[in-house]
Write a protein that holds these residues in place. Structure first.
Motif, PDB file in Angstrom:
ATOM      1  N   ARG A 199       0.737  -1.438   0.075  1.00 46.30           N
ATOM      2  CA  ARG A 199       0.093   0.012   0.080  1.00 46.30           C
ATOM      3  C   ARG A 199       0.850   1.381   0.092  1.00 46.30           C
ATOM      4  O   ARG A 199       0.631   2.153  -0.751  1.00 46.30           O
ATOM      5  CB  ARG A 199      -0.843  -0.225   1.283  1.00 46.30           C
ATOM      6  CG  ARG A 199      -1.591   1.157   1.374  1.00 46.30           C
ATOM      7  CD  ARG A 199      -2.569   1.114   2.587  1.00 46.30           C
ATOM      8  NE  ARG A 199      -1.990   0.931   3.824  1.00 46.30           N
ATOM      9  CZ  ARG A 199      -1.346   1.701   4.399  1.00 46.30           C
ATOM     10  NH1 ARG A 199      -1.213   3.180   4.295  1.00 46.30           N
ATOM     11  NH2 ARG A 199      -0.757   1.449   5.783  1.00 46.30           N
ATOM     12  N   ASP A 237       1.230  -3.927   5.289  1.00 50.37           N
ATOM     13  CA  ASP A 237       1.012  -3.738   3.931  1.00 50.37           C
ATOM     14  C   ASP A 237       2.079  -2.260   3.333  1.00 50.37           C
ATOM     15  O   ASP A 237       1.943  -1.814   2.509  1.00 50.37           O
ATOM     16  CB  ASP A 237      -0.524  -3.132   3.505  1.00 50.37           C
ATOM     17  CG  ASP A 237      -0.980  -2.001   4.540  1.00 50.37           C
ATOM     18  OD1 ASP A 237      -0.239  -1.637   5.267  1.00 50.37           O
ATOM     19  OD2 ASP A 237      -1.984  -1.589   4.241  1.00 50.37           O
ATOM     20  N   ALA A 293       6.511  -5.535   3.847  1.00 46.07           N
ATOM     21  CA  ALA A 293       5.862  -6.018   3.030  1.00 46.07           C
ATOM     22  C   ALA A 293       6.633  -6.496   1.670  1.00 46.07           C
ATOM     23  O   ALA A 293       6.304  -7.198   0.774  1.00 46.07           O
ATOM     24  CB  ALA A 293       4.521  -5.091   2.254  1.00 46.07           C
TER      25      ALA A 293
END
Length: 388
Positions: free
Chosen positions: A49, A246, A385
């Motif tokens: 993200r 994320d 991540a």
């Protein structure tokens, strides 16, 4: 002249790939977007993200490997085994390397060709690290930065760095397009990066200048440098533990460093500098501009004869043809010195002509700028991540 110069690899991942690769991982850029912008993204990253790019000024892969016991998080190999590393590009100096990172392009394209560089319009050497406020003319930096591009594709670009750099001309140019968050200690910068990635889709650049500053003064082999590395390692491990799952982390550096002993700091022969009107670059990567009418090829031959295996010496054309500066835009050609003198081993080349009799020259212990593996290869640590 008969003496060849080394060529620069053009297919290897380097600092120019870092931010494009992050934008791909964030789902903001794809192959078509990269092609349309003339960029490469040769670092395979898992989807995320948000992303944090930690740039540790002056942390070479070789120095990190030599102090791996003091930096167990940074030096930990990926699941695949061998530690990963990148090429920083050339010259291995902060002004050029950070510009490569933030534009995704080599020095020959973004125009920052060294620590200092020749301005053909004024006939003067300009400092390209600290001279952006009063020396470097508008339009010198051939951006745009990828921070500016990121805003247009739905990514919030943020720079986290010491407050003293917030309003500098270099920040406005080389880091242009990003929102600046001031944080003076490494721990505070980590905290700020954590806050900036709590929500939304962010690309955070976290700058760590401490190791480079210590290395210049005390050398990378000093206890002070090792202590700073230990502190940084602990804070980055905390970042990795605390981040949301994320968010991806990339840790790398702009260049490595060599400790240059006193005997290896060479005063350049004044006889070789008689026709030189501008001495730019670092002591380990000199770019010499000569007076009109000078026989450049003859001067290069004299430098080669004088310094032998202590340096690679090239004409501007030879350096460009060898790919040292990457793709070179027409407006950048004359910014590069007529003669490029690149130290081999641990040598450094100084212009001592302005010293008074008996005056002791000021030298840095830790230096960089040239093409050795110690200067060129920098770590690539992927975490959170991006781990794997």
């Amino acid at each position: 002249m008969g003496t060849s110069v080394p060529t620069a690899p053009d297919a290897a991942a380097n600092l120019a790939d870092v931010l494009p690769s992050c934008l791909v991982a964030l789902g903001a850029a794809d192959d078509a977007w990269l092609r349309s912008h003339g960029l490469e993204a040769r670092i395979a990253l898992r989807p995320a993200r948000s992303a944090i790019v930690v740039l540790v000024d002056g942390l070479g892969a070789a120095a990190l490997a030599a102090r791996a016991g003091h930096a167990r998080w940074l030096a930990a190999p990926p699941a695949s085994g061998a530690a990963r590393k990148l090429r920083s590009g050339f010259p291995t100096t902060t002004a050029a390397a950070l510009s490569t990172l933030t534009t995704g392009r080599p020095p020959g394209s973004h125009g920052v060709v060294g620590y200092s560089g020749w301005n053909p319009d004024t006939g003067r050497v300009m400092n390209l690290l600290s001279g952006w406020d009063d020396e470097v003319p508008a339009g010198w930096f051939l951006g745009p930065t990828l921070f500016t591009e990121a805003t247009g594709i739905g990514v919030d670009p943020v720079v986290v760095g010491p407050g003293r750099y917030r309003t500098s001309g270099m920040t406005a140019n080389v880091l242009g397009g990003a929102r600046y968050v001031s944080a003076d200690s490494i721990a505070d910068r980590v905290d700020a990066a954590l806050v900036e990635t709590l929500t939304g889709r962010s690309l955070v650049y976290l700058y760590v200048p401490e190791l480079d500053s210590i290395g210049h003064k005390h050398g990378w082999q000093s206890d002070r440098w090792t202590a700073a590395l230990e502190l940084l390692d602990g804070e980055l491990a905390r970042l990795d533990r605390t981040l949301r799952p994320d968010v991806g982390v990339v840790v790398t550096a702009d260049h490595g460093v060599l400790d240059v002993p006193d005997h290896a700091n060479i005063p350049m022969d004044p006889a070789l500098l008689e026709d030189v009107v501008g001495v730019a670059g670092d002591p380990r990567c000199r770019q010499l501009t000569v007076a009109p009418g000078t026989d450049v090829r003859s001067l290069v031959g004299r430098f080669r004869a004088r310094y032998g295996k202590k340096a690679f010496v090239a004409t501007r054309a030879e350096a460009i043809d060898a790919g040292w500066f990457g793709r070179v835009a027409p407006e950048v050609v004359e910014r590069i010195g007529d003669v490029v003198l690149v130290a081999r081993g641990s040598w450094a080349f100084n212009d001592d002509r302005a010293l008074q009799p008996g005056e002791t020259p000021k030298r840095m212990l830790g230096q960089h700028g040239a093409m050795t593996d110690e200067e060129t290869f920098v770590p690539l640590r992927l975490a959170s991540a991006f781990a794997g």
